[in-house]
Design an enzyme around this catalytic site. Structure first.
Site, short mmCIF file in Angstrom:
data_model
loop_
_atom_site.label_atom_id
_atom_site.label_comp_id
_atom_site.label_asym_id
_atom_site.label_seq_id
_atom_site.Cartn_x
_atom_site.Cartn_y
_atom_site.Cartn_z
N HIS A 93 66.34 108.67 -23.94
CA HIS A 93 67.02 109.67 -23.12
C HIS A 93 68.20 110.33 -23.85
CE1 HIS A 93 69.85 106.32 -21.85
NE2 HIS A 93 70.71 107.32 -21.97
N ASP A 124 62.12 104.03 -22.89
CA ASP A 124 63.43 104.61 -23.18
C ASP A 124 63.96 104.15 -24.54
OD1 ASP A 124 65.63 106.20 -22.88
OD2 ASP A 124 66.66 104.90 -21.44
N GLY A 198 77.78 108.12 -23.59
CA GLY A 198 77.94 108.09 -25.04
C GLY A 198 77.67 106.73 -25.63
N ASN A 199 77.74 105.68 -24.79
CA ASN A 199 77.42 104.32 -25.24
C ASN A 199 75.91 104.09 -25.34
OD1 ASN A 199 80.34 103.10 -23.89
ND2 ASN A 199 79.58 102.21 -25.79
N SER A 200 75.14 104.92 -24.66
CA SER A 200 73.69 104.72 -24.63
C SER A 200 73.11 104.67 -26.04
CB SER A 200 73.01 105.85 -23.85
OG SER A 200 73.27 105.75 -22.48
#
Length: 254
Positions: A93, A124, A198-200
């Site tokens: 994503h 994902d 932003g951590n994804s």
């Protein structure tokens, strides 16, 4: 009186029953060591969409972009090196529908264009490829069976574009089935380590320096509830994500 020793009270406190309880020192994990060892294995990811110009007479470069095409950042995220050949893992994503994906290494100012090697919308997960930097460090994989509720973990990522931020917490739960939009995650790890936009795609690391999950989602309605894709899901998917790439033994720990 000489020869009589005074009794020196031991440190501690008394319970409601009057019994003295001695205090003990709490030993905290060495978060500094984990952060210093693996910060350069983590990268910032920027996703770009090109806004096309309608004037067909604009001069174009060798890959068809006009001088006036606008580079617009549509998403940010995190990734981490897992293979010394320059392969990076992140969330699908994060890079979904990207025209271009750029990566920035630790302590560097310039972005590097990355190639999307493979991705899975359902899981994902995505694998990127860049020319490896000289100081490349990879993160080893742990095993889901060794994850314990209550153990300390470290999340390294780029929340809100703040490069290589480090947060700590514990494993709150395992095997959480969560549905987010049209994605169904079957085996998420729940953690209270701070995870933000932003951590994804960033790693969730245990105190042995092993990746045990990929930070993926956070509850929008509460604090201290974040989720990570379990490491066994990642390991099971890598061969398919890197279909066509010559096999190389990954650095894994049991």
């Amino acid at each position: 009186m000489s020869g009589v020793k005074k009794r020196v009270p031991k440190s501690g406190y008394h319970s409601a029953s009057g019994r003295r309880r001695t205090t003990s020192k709490l030993a905290f994990p060495n978060f500094v060591n984990i952060a210093n060892r693996f910060k350069d294995a983590v990268v910032n990811i920027e996703v770009v969409k090109r806004e096309r110009q309608s004037n067909s007479s604009r001069r174009r470069d060798s890959i068809g972009r006009s001088d006036d095409d606008l580079r617009r950042t549509t998403n940010i995220g995190t990734g981490f090196f897992f293979d010394k050949r320059g392969y990076i893992l992140t969330n699908e994503h994060v890079i979904h529908s990207a025209d271009e994906v750029y990566v920035r290494f630790f302590d560097e100012e310039d972005d590097v264009l990355a190639e999307v090697i493979g991705s899975s919308y359902e899981l994902d997960l995505a694998v990127l490829k860049v020319k490896p930097p000289k100081s490349l460090r990879t993160l080893p994989f742990g095993a889901s069976k060794n994850i314990q509720v209550g153990e300390w973990v470290v999340a390294i990522g780029c929340p809100l574009g703040l490069d290589h931020s480090v947060t700590v917490g514990i494993i709150s739960a395992k095997e959480r089935p969560i549905t987010i939009g049209d994605r169904k995650y079957a085996r998420l790890i729940q953690t209270d380590a701070a995870i933000n936009r932003g951590n994804s795609g960033g790693p969730l690391i245990n105190m042995r320096g092993e990746v045990i999950g990929m930070n993926t989602a956070v509850s929008a309605s509460s604090q201290g509830i974040g989720f990570a894709i379990s490491v066994d899901v990642i390991k099971d998917a890598i061969d398919d994500l890197m279909d066509g790439v010559p096999k190389r033994k990954l650095k894994r720990r049991k």
